[in-house]
Design an enzyme around this catalytic site. Structure first.
Site, PDB file in Angstrom:
ATOM      1  N   GLN A 237       0.802  33.731   2.875  1.00 23.34           N
ATOM      2  CA  GLN A 237      -0.535  33.193   3.817  1.00 23.34           C
ATOM      3  C   GLN A 237      -1.680  33.478   3.321  1.00 23.34           C
ATOM      4  O   GLN A 237      -1.818  34.056   2.221  1.00 23.34           O
ATOM      5  CB  GLN A 237      -0.058  33.833   5.072  1.00 23.34           C
ATOM      6  CG  GLN A 237      -0.210  35.360   4.987  1.00 23.34           C
ATOM      7  CD  GLN A 237       0.523  36.005   6.462  1.00 23.34           C
ATOM      8  OE1 GLN A 237       0.766  35.438   7.136  1.00 23.34           O
ATOM      9  NE2 GLN A 237       0.619  37.161   6.060  1.00 23.34           N
ATOM     10  N   HIS A 267      -2.142  44.287  22.499  1.00 25.94           N
ATOM     11  CA  HIS A 267      -1.287  45.460  22.071  1.00 25.94           C
ATOM     12  C   HIS A 267      -0.570  46.426  23.084  1.00 25.94           C
ATOM     13  O   HIS A 267       0.510  46.876  22.914  1.00 25.94           O
ATOM     14  CB  HIS A 267      -1.856  46.064  20.884  1.00 25.94           C
ATOM     15  CG  HIS A 267      -2.064  45.045  19.460  1.00 25.94           C
ATOM     16  ND1 HIS A 267      -3.255  44.571  19.126  1.00 25.94           N
ATOM     17  CD2 HIS A 267      -1.239  44.543  18.794  1.00 25.94           C
ATOM     18  CE1 HIS A 267      -2.841  43.866  18.251  1.00 25.94           C
ATOM     19  NE2 HIS A 267      -1.707  43.642  17.953  1.00 25.94           N
ATOM     20  N   ASP A 294      -0.423  44.453  10.856  1.00 26.95           N
ATOM     21  CA  ASP A 294      -1.763  44.956  11.227  1.00 26.95           C
ATOM     22  C   ASP A 294      -1.655  46.327  11.492  1.00 26.95           C
ATOM     23  O   ASP A 294      -2.833  46.985  11.734  1.00 26.95           O
ATOM     24  CB  ASP A 294      -2.766  44.003  12.110  1.00 26.95           C
ATOM     25  CG  ASP A 294      -1.936  43.718  13.425  1.00 26.95           C
ATOM     26  OD1 ASP A 294      -0.974  44.585  13.784  1.00 26.95           O
ATOM     27  OD2 ASP A 294      -2.151  42.646  13.997  1.00 26.95           O
ATOM     28  N   ASP A 314       7.587  43.336   7.942  1.00 32.79           N
ATOM     29  CA  ASP A 314       6.465  42.224   7.863  1.00 32.79           C
ATOM     30  C   ASP A 314       6.741  41.745   6.360  1.00 32.79           C
ATOM     31  O   ASP A 314       6.748  42.411   5.683  1.00 32.79           O
ATOM     32  CB  ASP A 314       5.221  42.986   8.027  1.00 32.79           C
ATOM     33  CG  ASP A 314       3.999  41.706   8.191  1.00 32.79           C
ATOM     34  OD1 ASP A 314       3.524  41.683   9.235  1.00 32.79           O
ATOM     35  OD2 ASP A 314       3.834  40.846   7.191  1.00 32.79           O
ATOM     36  N   ASP A 348      11.641  39.170   4.819  1.00 29.28           N
ATOM     37  CA  ASP A 348      11.748  37.928   5.898  1.00 29.28           C
ATOM     38  C   ASP A 348      12.583  38.569   7.007  1.00 29.28           C
ATOM     39  O   ASP A 348      13.777  39.051   6.623  1.00 29.28           O
ATOM     40  CB  ASP A 348      12.354  36.766   5.236  1.00 29.28           C
ATOM     41  CG  ASP A 348      12.481  35.633   6.156  1.00 29.28           C
ATOM     42  OD1 ASP A 348      12.384  35.754   7.348  1.00 29.28           O
ATOM     43  OD2 ASP A 348      12.191  34.317   5.750  1.00 29.28           O
ATOM     44  N   ALA A 349      12.050  38.780   8.178  1.00 29.36           N
ATOM     45  CA  ALA A 349      12.914  39.446   9.410  1.00 29.36           C
ATOM     46  C   ALA A 349      13.921  38.751   9.734  1.00 29.36           C
ATOM     47  O   ALA A 349      15.003  39.051  10.037  1.00 29.36           O
ATOM     48  CB  ALA A 349      12.012  39.407  10.585  1.00 29.36           C
ATOM     49  N   ASP A 366       6.181  40.632  16.951  1.00 32.46           N
ATOM     50  CA  ASP A 366       4.721  40.240  17.090  1.00 32.46           C
ATOM     51  C   ASP A 366       4.544  39.317  15.933  1.00 32.46           C
ATOM     52  O   ASP A 366       3.629  39.494  15.135  1.00 32.46           O
ATOM     53  CB  ASP A 366       3.886  41.482  16.671  1.00 32.46           C
ATOM     54  CG  ASP A 366       2.619  41.215  17.126  1.00 32.46           C
ATOM     55  OD1 ASP A 366       2.226  40.133  17.579  1.00 32.46           O
ATOM     56  OD2 ASP A 366       1.599  42.076  16.591  1.00 32.46           O
TER      57      ASP A 366
END
Lengths: 505, 544
Positions: A237, A267, A294, A314, A348-349, A366
């Protein structure tokens, strides 16, 4: 001597550039350090006093005034031109950033302060003193006016700070080159050396412009309302951090992920209902965060005293690295990624979730909004089925579910898809000013009523008992709509999401 | 042959001119090899003119299944389900599975041939049973009674995209730039298909369903077989180039033949047999990274320990029901002969093999054998380090090139959870010459390098730089890939004649269905096995 009027023009440009550097430094400082009144006031003060120091020092230069004048001008071009890019780079890497900032402002101020006295002494022979003083100072002040107009109205919105800085450096260098022709008789044969130095400075600045283009394109700078303070393209990304008056914003592929001013609302709403629900059947000890590189949901999770382990999955190592090392982000997440309870997995989830036996008391999803088929997979029934298998008895799941106002069908698609995976789901929403009305889904294996407020001891900014109750009270315009369940073989959510957001763009 | 001549022959002159126009020499070909069937062992059988000598070694089995492709393995699967295990499957190639075999390229499973299955209706009980074993059936829809399929085994969305003039578009039909008349013709075509979906004959049978054996034999339906699909379109004034392309693509995809070479019955079968009710979406597709290799592996489990590979059956004496047993002779790779004695034989190899292996057929070739023609295919597996992209619609499972004689490619990792990283593109290229023998010699005239060259050149029009990125290209040449449903063939009597047992030999192969689908080979194998079970007096409720 006929070149005096042209040298006044030179003064005009020098004055413009000088003030632009000052404004650049002040704007940049207020972007990255916040508190614009203090920063502007400090920078102006340092800059003007440094000019005084420069003027004072000019008295000690006696020989080769014209040559010195041109060299000082080139020095301003180089130091001023590179000021914004170097300050941005330094901000992300240096602990002593304020020293760099104020040192640079002082250096530019001192060099600019040297210029006018030197020029006046050069022209002393040709122009009567009263006219000389009058004209040099008028052009100086007029230049300042021009700078104060074009900087906020044209250059910052069109070019951004980095390019503005480099462009004015180039203008400065061009004026020095021009000056080398006007003053050639006074410089003598050493004028060749001056012109070579001009060329070197110009090459450095042009290289800076090219480099800046590789960092962020001009069109991208125009896309973001605020200044880009960090940008990188990872295999997964485009990460962009901007800084405006209200604070930091993080964008992934151009989509806002959070604004530091109001992210706590998002959050807290994502994290604490699930934590509180799980806490009803026992202290939540093992927490899973999918996405959320983040570290902000992580910060909220770590407020719960019973938490023993947190696994954060992530995809993008650059994102978690940024959250860990980039000072403004690290400050915002409170260094959460360095907490010994936290394990970061960059995978990768969808791949990760299918593996491993560990079960979790709380799972927070998230992910960015489902705007691509790759992201859409992470909102499918198949994914939630796999996730449900990783949930401990009594465990709770919270999922960010896009905006129930802007993308109502998408929001309900997430809810219905989770239900289709065998979960009991309660949709809820929160107002996040920078996003609008935002939606989430809370789920677990058995039916439940919305949880009570999280413990007072957590000292939350947003989520008290009243706010918790309000989360689950959906207004009529966010109510259920008929939607298809999102599956791997229909990607109904990506298609709904694309159609819905198109209306708003 | 120069590169230009090669590309002209395989992809057309305009493309070859464009591909060879660049001044720079193309980069070296990525490594790779010929995989899949070996024409050597098979052609030894063809060239074995004389009667083979009597083998010195003999074995026996109650049932010998000749051919370890889908039909043969399905027969074995059905026998094993009934508790009958005294059988042996004899396969020519080193690996079972026939054209449904899987391969492995650069560590990634991928198909070497057939690679998907249309999700069956509940009435196809045998196939639903097999899919249940694979975990592909998760339940039954309460309202319709139709099976529900596992999300992970249905083709993940997006399913198809088509490349046209530099850009990818969603779907197979090229909607972009379609005129009002194109749209009208598409709607009219769908209405025609819907009419056939709704059709029921006097016995309540559908016009088109899977298996073919369950389709109506009403004269109105079988009359479709008398003309080609192209003639059928022309007779109904379907002139839209996009529609004709779609239909032609469908024929090449399922039958390896153009619309002009395909029976209209088969052409409509493609569209109508997979639709539950008029106006519905087509049944979803089931697929796996290794293609139908997943199904082959499941079927082959039933034949564990009873599968003999690398063994070519060169002679079959069919014996007589109630009289003497069947006697078979097989030749192994080392040239050794093996005799096999059997009470029953399921001959699950193509018809052209039957013509050479069955002793009575060699002596007096029956007329129906000549009616069976088979098409040739080339399948290339191209390993790439990153998923390909392209302008326009993102990567799908099936990626079709509008202006290419090939069918495009499928992505081996499409069904896997990750959305990034290396993958294998499986490129399909049917050779649709009017004379199937010409296609076959064209196929076999080119080796790995030339076919890799063709595949990369064709794919590079959609993915510039693919040749440089590809790390490996393996090529499978299928000389007898699938039976061709030419006009007049399906209901001309040849299939019925070929299905009649000879002595103790029963036939089972997709050839007998006239369309080379996994479902048909499976059906034929199961049917033959159930006939054998009945003959042996083994009680086992039919799955058909």
């Amino acid at each position: 001597m006929g070149r005096a009027p042209l040298l006044y023009l030179n003064v005009f440009v020098i004055a413009t550039c000088g003030l632009v550097y000052e404004l650049l430094a002040a704007t940049l400082a207020s972007y990255v350090l916040g508190d614009s009144v203090t920063q502007f006031s400090l920078i102006i003060g340092i800059y003007l006093s440094a000019m005084g120091v420069g003027s004072w020092l000019s008295a000690y230069l006696d020989k080769d005034l014209a040559l010195r004048f041109l060299d000082v001008e080139l020095g301003v071009a180089l130091v001023g031109g590179l000021s914004a890019p170097l300050l941005f780079l330094g901000f992300a890497r240096l602990d002593w950033f304020p020293v760099l900032l104020y040192g640079k402002v002082f250096l530019i101020g001192a060099l600019v302060g040297l210029e006018l006295p030197l020029l006046m002494r050069i022209l002393r022979e040709q122009v009567e003193f009263k006219y000389l003083v009058a004209r040099v100072l008028s052009f100086d002040y007029l230049g300042a006016l021009l700078a104060s107009l074009v900087f906020p109205l044209f250059f910052v919105p069109r070019l951004g700070l980095v390019r503005t800085s480099l462009v004015f450096g180039l203008v400065n260098a061009a004026v020095a080159l021009w000056g080398s022709y006007l003053l050639a008789p006074l410089v003598g044969r050493r004028v060749i050396g001056v012109r070579v130095r001009c060329a070197v400075v110009a090459v450095i600045l042009v290289a800076g412009l090219i480099k800046a283009d590789r960092l962020t394109t001009l069109s991208e700078d125009e896309l973001f309302a605020d200044e880009i303070v960090h940008a990188e393209t990872t295999p997964y990304q485009r990460i962009v951090v901007t800084r405006g008056r209200a604070g930091f914003n993080l964008f992934l592929n151009g989509n806002l992920q959070f604004a530091s001013a109001d992210e706590y609302r998002y959050h807290e709403a994502l994290t604490h209902p699930a934590m509180a629900l799980a806490a009803e059947t026992g202290v939540p000890r093992r927490v899973l965060i999918l996405g959320g590189g983040d570290g902000l949901a992580l910060r909220e999770v770590l407020k719960w005293p019973g938490v023993e382990t947190v696994t954060l999955v992530d995809l993008d190592p650059s994102m978690t690295r940024l959250a860990k090392n980039y000072p403004p982000l690290r400050a915002l997440n409170g260094g959460a990624l360095e907490d010994p309870r936290v394990t970061v997995v960059n995978e990768d989830a969808m791949v990760w979730i299918a593996r491993g036996p560990e079960r979790y008391d709380v799972a927070l999803l998230d992910f960015p909004d489902p705007n691509s088929f790759a992201l859409g997979k992470l909102y499918t029934r198949s994914f939630y089925q796999r996730l449900a298998k990783r949930l401990a008895p009594g465990g709770a799941i919270a999922v960010q579910a896009t905006s129930p106002l802007f993308a109502r069908r998408s929001f309900w698609c997430v809810v219905r898809t989770m239900e289709a995976a065998g979960l009991f789901v309660r949709p809820y929403h929160v107002a996040v000013p920078s996003f609008g009305v935002w939606g989430f889904a809370l789920a677990r294996h058995t039916p439940f009523v919305p949880p009570a407020a999280p413990p007072q001891a957590l000292a939350l900014r947003f989520l008290n008992a009243d706010a918790m109750a309000a989360l689950f009270a959906l207004p009529a315009d966010l109510g259920p709509v008929e939607v298809e369940v999102n599956r791997l073989d229909n990607q109904a959510l990506v298609r709904a999401y694309e159609a819905e957001w198109q209306k708003w763009q | 042959m120069t590169r230009r001549e090669l590309l002209t022959a395989m992809l057309g002159a305009p493309f070859a001119a464009a591909a060879c126009h660049t001044a720079t020499r193309p980069s070296p070909l990525p490594p790779g090899e010929l995989v899949g069937p070996s024409d050597k062992l098979g052609h030894r059988l063809r060239d074995l003119r004389a009667q083979p000598p009597a083998p010195t070694r003999r074995e026996r089995a109650a049932i010998v299944i000749v051919g370890g492709g889908v039909a043969g393995l399905s027969a074995a699967w059905r026998l094993a389900r009934a508790g009958v295990t005294d059988f042996v499957v004899v396969e020519l190639e080193r690996e079972p599975g026939g054209t449904a075999r899987a391969g492995r390229v650069a560590g990634q499973d991928c198909p070497l041939g057939a690679h998907y299955l249309v999700a069956p209706f509940a009435e196809n009980r045998a196939l639903v049973t097999l899919l249940s074993e694979l975990g592909a059936v998760t339940g039954v829809d309460d309202a319709t009674g139709e099976p529900q399929f596992a999300e992970e085994q249905l083709v993940a969305d997006p399913e198809e995209r088509v490349f046209y003039k530099g850009r990818w578009y969603e779907g197979l039909y090229l909607h972009a730039g379609a005129s009002a008349d194109d749209q009208r013709q598409l709607t009219a075509f769908r209405a025609e298909v819907d009419r056939w979906v709704a059709f029921r004959d006097a016995r309540g049978r559908r016009a088109f369903t899977v298996p073919v054996a369950a389709c109506s034999d009403d004269a109105e339906v079988t009359a479709l077989d008398r003309s080609s699909m192209a003639e059928w379109l022309a007779a109904r004034s379907f002139t839209s180039p996009r529609l004709r392309w779609l239909v032609d693509y469908a024929c090449r995809d399922d039958f390896g033949a153009t619309a002009a070479q395909t029976s209209a019955w088969a052409g409509l079968f493609y569209f109508a047999a997979r639709m539950p009710r008029p106006g519905d979406d087509s049944q979803p597709l089931l697929t796996w990274p290794e293609g139908n290799g997943r199904l082959v592996a499941q079927l082959a489990r039933a034949a564990t320990g009873r599968l003999r590979t690398g063994l070519a059956v060169v002679d079959v004496e069919p014996g007589a029901p109630g009289g003497e047993g069947a006697r078979l002779t097989a030749l192994d790779a080392a040239g050794e002969l093996l005799g096999l004695d059997a009470e029953q034989v399921i001959f699950a190899a193509p018809q052209f093999v039957a013509g050479r292996a069955l002793r009575p057929f060699r002596a007096a070739p029956p007329a129906h054998l000549r009616e069976f023609t088979t098409g040739a295919w080339m399948v290339a597996n191209v390993a790439v380090p990153e998923l390909p992209g392209g302008l326009g619609f993102p990567l799908a499972w099936d990626n079709v090139l509008y202006e290419s004689p090939s069918l495009g490619y499928v992505v081996a990792t499409h069904q896997q959870p990750g959305s990034r990283g290396p993958t294998v593109l499986t490129y399909y290229h049917p050779l649709c010459d009017d004379d199937p023998r010409a296609a076959r010699s064209r196929l076999l005239a080119l080796g790995r390098d030339e076919w890799a060259e063709v595949a990369l050149a064709d794919l590079s029009r959609a993915h510039p730089g693919l040749r440089e990125q590809a790390t490996r290209v393996d090529v499978a040449r299928w000389g007898h890939a699938m039976v061709r449903p030419s006009p007049g063939f399906l209901f001309g009597g040849a299939r019925a004649a070929a299905a009649r047992p000879v002595g103790r030999v029963r036939f089972a192969h997709s050839d007998l269905s006239g369309v080379a689908l996994f479902e048909e080979a499976f059906y034929q194998g199961v049917r033959a096995a159930e006939e054998v079970l009945a003959e042996r007096g083994v009680a086992s409720p039919s799955l058909l």
